[in-house]
Design a protein around this motif. Structure first.
Motif, PDB file in Angstrom:
ATOM      1  N   LEU A  44      27.973  46.789  43.498  1.00 54.00           N
ATOM      2  CA  LEU A  44      27.509  46.170  44.783  1.00 54.00           C
ATOM      3  C   LEU A  44      26.916  47.024  45.724  1.00 54.00           C
ATOM      4  O   LEU A  44      26.954  48.116  45.890  1.00 54.00           O
ATOM      5  N   ALA A  45      26.107  46.286  46.396  1.00 56.79           N
ATOM      6  CA  ALA A  45      25.071  46.791  47.428  1.00 56.79           C
ATOM      7  C   ALA A  45      24.645  45.983  48.576  1.00 56.79           C
ATOM      8  O   ALA A  45      25.210  44.780  48.874  1.00 56.79           O
ATOM      9  N   LEU A  46      24.041  46.820  49.540  1.00 56.72           N
ATOM     10  CA  LEU A  46      23.005  46.174  50.542  1.00 56.72           C
ATOM     11  C   LEU A  46      21.815  46.458  50.606  1.00 56.72           C
ATOM     12  O   LEU A  46      21.391  47.519  50.201  1.00 56.72           O
ATOM     13  N   ASP A  47      20.633  45.473  50.717  1.00 55.33           N
ATOM     14  CA  ASP A  47      19.562  45.718  50.825  1.00 55.33           C
ATOM     15  C   ASP A  47      18.951  46.604  52.264  1.00 55.33           C
ATOM     16  O   ASP A  47      19.958  46.605  52.950  1.00 55.33           O
ATOM     17  N   PRO A  48      18.037  47.020  52.422  1.00 58.31           N
ATOM     18  CA  PRO A  48      17.669  47.555  53.618  1.00 58.31           C
ATOM     19  C   PRO A  48      17.581  46.818  54.821  1.00 58.31           C
ATOM     20  O   PRO A  48      17.742  47.404  55.811  1.00 58.31           O
ATOM     21  N   VAL A  49      17.568  45.199  54.775  1.00 57.28           N
ATOM     22  CA  VAL A  49      17.825  44.576  55.731  1.00 57.28           C
ATOM     23  C   VAL A  49      19.166  43.973  56.311  1.00 57.28           C
ATOM     24  O   VAL A  49      19.413  43.190  56.737  1.00 57.28           O
TER      25      VAL A  49
END
Length: 260
Positions: A114-119
């Motif tokens: 699982l991840a978050l993008d830069p925005v």
């Protein structure tokens, strides 16, 4: 084709799931909306009682237990296919994203991160094994597309281009809108990025195909959710739906000429 029996090509949206605080209420709502059936796995350290949403006996989405109620509006989480979850997770960080869950095996079903993008938009990675992802797509009651809605489209385009090798195309059908198609290296369109300066958060938004947008909007309200006014636009008849927990998503009825 709408039936999927093997892993999708890398970078294709391949699975969606949603954390819910009340599984019974969620299954009642989505059964009324899409006619889904459900299978809940026995709780384990790996699955946590995960529930698979079924259309004609095939997996089309998942429901997981939310650890605590979230007062902010939610969205279905999209997972992108990868043949190597660990290598793609490393590229997420290299491209400026953040891992919120390092790669982990989910029994024999696959490997997930699982991840978050830069925005700030959350997403997942899925390396399928026995579970390739959505087994039905692009037909009523199933996933048809995912689009990133963000007030910061520039950094988002840079990130996903670096991560997956997407190419970018403008959209002449929607003049006046900041919308960019995302295409895999083989040219296949997988979704898009919509620049919306009024958006409160950045999020991947899920759209489900339905046979009758107006009827689904009515069923959503009757089942305890909410629905925006159905609207015609170049790709079909569209409505925004909100489930009983505040999760927003869209439904669309495509004209016959655009159905696969």
């Amino acid at each position: 084709m709408s039936l999927v029996d093997s892993n999708q090509p890398d970078s294709t949206p391949t699975w969606i799931d949603l954390d819910v605080p009340d599984l019974d209420r969620a299954t009642d709502f989505y059964r009324a909306l899409f006619g889904w059936d459900f299978h809940t796995a026995a709780p384990t350290a790996e699955t946590g009682g995960y529930t698979t949403c079924l259309l004609r006996g095939r997996a089309v989405a998942g429901l997981g237990p939310a650890s605590e109620p979230d007062p902010a509006p939610g969205f279905w989480r999209v997972y992108f296919a990868t043949q190597d979850c660990d290598a793609t997770a490393k590229r997420v960080v290299d491209a400026g994203g953040t891992l919120t869950q390092a790669p982990v095996d989910i029994a024999d079903r696959g490997r997930m991160a699982l991840a978050l993008d830069p925005v700030g938009a959350p997403f997942g990675l899925w390396q399928g094994r026995t579970h390739p992802g959505c087994r039905i797509v692009n037909e009523p009651g199933s996933l048809i597309r995912n689009d990133l809605n963000t007030p910061h489209p520039g950094p988002a385009r840079d990130f996903y281009t670096a991560l997956f090798g997407f190419t970018l195309d403008g959209n002449e059908d929607l003049p006046g809108f900041d919308f960019t198609f995302l295409r895999r290296p083989d040219g296949h369109e997988i979704g898009g990025i919509f620049g919306d300066p009024t958006a409160a958060v950045s999020a991947w938004q899920t759209t489900f195909e339905v046979a009758d947008t107006d009827a689904v909007a009515e069923r959503a309200v009757a089942a305890g959710g909410a629905a925006g006014e159905p609207t015609d636009f170049p790709y079909g008849r569209y409505a925004e739906i909100t489930d009983p927990f505040g999760t927003t998503f869209s439904v669309i009825t495509r004209p016959p000429s655009q159905r696969e």
